[in-house]
Design an enzyme around this catalytic site. Structure first.
Site, mmCIF file in Angstrom:
data_model
loop_
_atom_site.group_PDB
_atom_site.id
_atom_site.type_symbol
_atom_site.label_atom_id
_atom_site.label_comp_id
_atom_site.label_asym_id
_atom_site.label_seq_id
_atom_site.Cartn_x
_atom_site.Cartn_y
_atom_site.Cartn_z
ATOM 1 N N ASP A 22 35.982 72.686 8.213
ATOM 2 C CA ASP A 22 34.648 72.206 7.856
ATOM 3 C C ASP A 22 34.525 70.752 8.308
ATOM 4 O O ASP A 22 35.032 69.840 7.667
ATOM 5 C CB ASP A 22 34.456 72.338 6.340
ATOM 6 N N LYS B 10 25.182 67.367 9.597
ATOM 7 C CA LYS B 10 25.033 65.930 9.349
ATOM 8 C C LYS B 10 24.824 65.100 10.631
ATOM 9 O O LYS B 10 23.749 65.153 11.209
ATOM 10 C CB LYS B 10 26.242 65.416 8.542
ATOM 11 N N THR C 63 16.024 85.040 10.832
ATOM 12 C CA THR C 63 14.826 84.930 11.670
ATOM 13 C C THR C 63 14.965 83.836 12.731
ATOM 14 O O THR C 63 14.775 84.087 13.918
ATOM 15 C CB THR C 63 13.583 84.646 10.813
#
Lengths: 494, 494
Positions: B315, B346, B370
């Protein structure tokens, strides 16, 4: 000073480019009167080639064709091969007022937009000084009655997940009363264990769709393939009415079906082993296959959830922003008390949920993240809301929708082997095909004829045009549709 | 024709406004050489008034002050009162190359940006014809070794959730082999029950932070208040090393601590009751309090996860994009085999995860939504990546960080009652305060002196400056910091 000079140079280049675009735009951006398909079928070779290239970096297997968004205009999408298609699918129901809409382009070209894009704030910690004003000029202008506040998020799943978080925190506060957190709660939560991480549910309805992140997906019941292999919370599912069409013919059966569903909902709220914080429901189940219920059914859902002190979240991600003939579809229910939260995304081009003040957690920073929405998307939403109001697009949706329905119904008689159960509100219309194979064939033939349409559920064709659709566009569609229906009949039932 | 005329008018207005902005910008946007605070404290009356107004619509209780992003420039943020603060917090670590950076402004003002904003495609169904090229020019330019593909998402939580979905689907495929889905799976999944909705876990580490939607939050272990009252999956937590500083003094203890943590990780992967699909870890635990571990520890994590055939997700939402002195912090580990996925957000100003081709599910449309990202944010990321490369900002981070660390360390001796455990990589630096109250006091005094800083964990002060921070900025900070430390000493230890 170096920075200043560079700023001057770059902004002056941008100004020049914008002027050039403006010149090109004047030459090109006129909506055509009908589709043109220049390749044998859609996608054509240029789309296929672009997809092969993209496939090295991303999964492209769900792609239908590649768009050229510089050339698309109004209700028409232009693809990489230069095909121009009437778009009645609109990026999965998410283009509100036309490709390259002048007002949206102007908002997108405004210097405030550039500043917003270049300086993304953490809106919960250092909000922009014009943020409240922008909220007033965008979401507040269309907020549903009874819901004063708006929580801004990134997309529809995000909106539903954050509404769920508001619901479970509200439930815990109600249960906890005035006492603070216990030591046991503070410790157990770090291990994802009860009582800190409680067993508490969001109820949803059969064939509902509420998004695809883990929390949202636990409420989604549309298709197995959306959910398989992904851990889910053991949240309950209530039945959604399975109405028969035409509604006037099956009035009694449908009323009985809805009554039965409400009784089952009441039973689940009464006896579910896991306590239920909220129920979430779509005004028209969209991904699940364009499934409708009566206003009376939804009033029943509100009445029963109130009786059980369970919150009601209305998911207007796909139905919101005018397409059903009211700005929010749930306005048509005439509820005695409003829902507690209404989520939105797609055609608003910005996401979030409207809510009452009671949905704000007791402590700050609990329903929170770094960005909390996106100013550029709110600027676009402001332009959309203004465009809808200025051109009376909700009224236009009603007129166009009625015209479309009037012409679809006879086709369901004449071509009953392909078209059944024509239904809908506004231009949010649909019909069913006999099989998913026939539907796939129909959608492909329609694309080849220059009309882009989508499916929902297993065998349903859904119309998701823009709010700017007119009777002239409907006529263009009807001509192609009849031609395709004739082809299907010639092939399958000669 | 009406549309054409309107387009011409609006674009010509936009062009004129842009020219005006360019003129105003030339007059205003020069980075100051030092902060100026014109109110008694920060927030001042204008910020407070704006927050009162905003509080009618949104929860503002976590807000520190209100920003004026038209006037903010470079490393300086200007607030609603006209205070100009050196920003070392940067919208929770998310501004990469300065407010109103000319290259970012130019990208934001480019006509392609306007078209991208006005025509948001469903990128998985109708991708834009220049999307592959844009991916190449942005994310691909900085993709970590071994990870060829990039999945674009909306924000950091979203990136982690979609990486988790890729992981659990990969796990299921591995377990299932060539057989298709069983009838039992297809039916049970619609009720959120096993085997269709399986019990399978993402392992995370004590005090890790991975976002706040339901799936991401089940892996987050930063603070009770982030998690309380929200249902969580019963996923396991492994210990993250608690190192002692200075590292060279406690070398043996720290090595033993890391060895112990790796042994516990191995034990959990061996015996956890729920099977584990993936482990997720931050290179520096950021929200959890700037907690570090050695490259050897992370190599151990990769070795052990490989041994257990468990995927590794790194991460890099907060550590990515240069701040630690390499573009991705995990580059510093020199792993023998790459992680399976690396998530980002970020400072990239666009979110997603890099992954191997093995992370693509067997069927299309399963890791899907979507929008699947946002072209405008990718255009900004492209400009950021170009800016970082052109100005050698990663190198600058190393030089500025070393300079900063050199000057912080003596302050930890001189002001040891307030400043301990100075640590970090690049400019991603931190120190600990004795209590959270002292930290709050220090951060408030710093804001009043014109330096905006943030905390992490319970008692840590974190530096999250932009990559554009120079030694001159550090000097500005150091002057104010010493002044604040003296004030704290005078008050508490006179």
């Amino acid at each position: 000073m170096a920075l200043t000079r560079l700023t001057r140079t770059t902004l002056s280049i941008a100004t020049r480019q914008l002027r050039q675009l403006s010149t090109r735009t004047m030459a090109q951006l006129v909506e055509p009167t009908e589709p043109t398909v220049v390749t044998d079928s859609v996608p054509g070779p240029a789309s296929k080639s672009a997809l092969r290239k993209l496939a090295k970096l991303q999964d492209t297997r769900a792609a239908l064709f590649v768009g050229d968004y510089t050339k698309s205009v109004g209700n028409y999408i232009v693809d990489a091969d230069g095909n121009t298609l009437l778009d009645m699918y609109c990026q999965i129901a998410s283009i509100p007022v036309g490709y390259n809409n002048p007002r949206i382009l102007a908002a997108a070209s405004d210097p405030h937009m550039a500043v917003a894009l270049a300086n993304r704030p953490a809106l919960g910690v250092f909000p922009a000084n014009d943020w409240a004003r922008l909220l007033e000029d965008s979401f507040v202008k269309v907020r549903p009655a009874g819901l004063d506040m708006v929580f801004t998020t990134a997309h529809g799943s995000d909106a539903n997940e954050l509404a769920f978080k508001a619901a479970v925190m509200h439930y815990a506060r109600k249960k906890r009363g005035v006492r603070g957190f216990t030591e046991e709660e503070l410790v157990s939560v770090m291990d994802n264990k009860t009582p800190g991480s409680p067993e508490v549910a969001i109820l949803s309805f059969s064939l509902g769709f509420h998004g695809r992140t883990f929390g949202a997906l636990s409420a989604t019941r549309s298709k197995a393939l959306h959910k398989l292999d992904i851990p889910a919370f053991k949240w309950p599912r209530a039945p959604f009415p399975q109405l028969r069409y035409p509604l006037d013919k099956y009035e009694a059966e449908n009323a009985a079906e809805e009554k039965q569903c409400l009784e089952e909902l009441d039973q689940i709220l009464r006896s579910n082993p896991m306590p239920i914080a909220a129920a979430i429901i779509e005004p028209i189940q969209s991904e699940g296959g364009d499934r409708h219920a009566s206003a009376e059914f939804f009033r029943g859902v509100r009445r029963i959830t109130k009786e059980h002190d369970v919150l009601l979240i209305v998911d207007e991600v796909q139905t919101g922003c005018g397409a059903t003939g009211t700005f929010w579809a749930h306005e048509q229910w005439e509820l005695p008390t409003p829902p507690d939260m209404v989520t939105f995304s797609k055609k608003m081009q910005a996401a979030g949920f409207f809510h009452t003040r009671e949905m704000v957690p007791e402590q700050p920073g609990r329903n929170f993240n770094t960005w909390l929405g996106d100013i550029p998307r709110a600027l676009i939403a402001k332009a959309i809301v203004a465009e809808v109001a200025e051109h009376g697009l909700v009224k236009q949706v009603n007129e166009t929708g009625a015209y479309m329905l009037k012409h679809l119904k006879p086709l369901a008689v004449r071509y009953h082997r392909v078209v059944t159960n024509v239904r809908g509100q506004g231009t949010f219309l649909a019909f069913d095909c006999p099989t998913s194979e026939i539907r796939a064939e129909l959608l492909q033939l329609m694309r080849n004829e220059g009309v882009n349409m989508g499916g929902s559920g297993e065998e349903t064709v859904r119309f998701r045009p823009m709010l700017t659709l007119t009777k002239a566009h409907v006529n263009v569609f009807l001509t192609r549709f009849q031609s395709v229906l004739n082809k299907l009949y010639q092939k399958h039932w000669p």
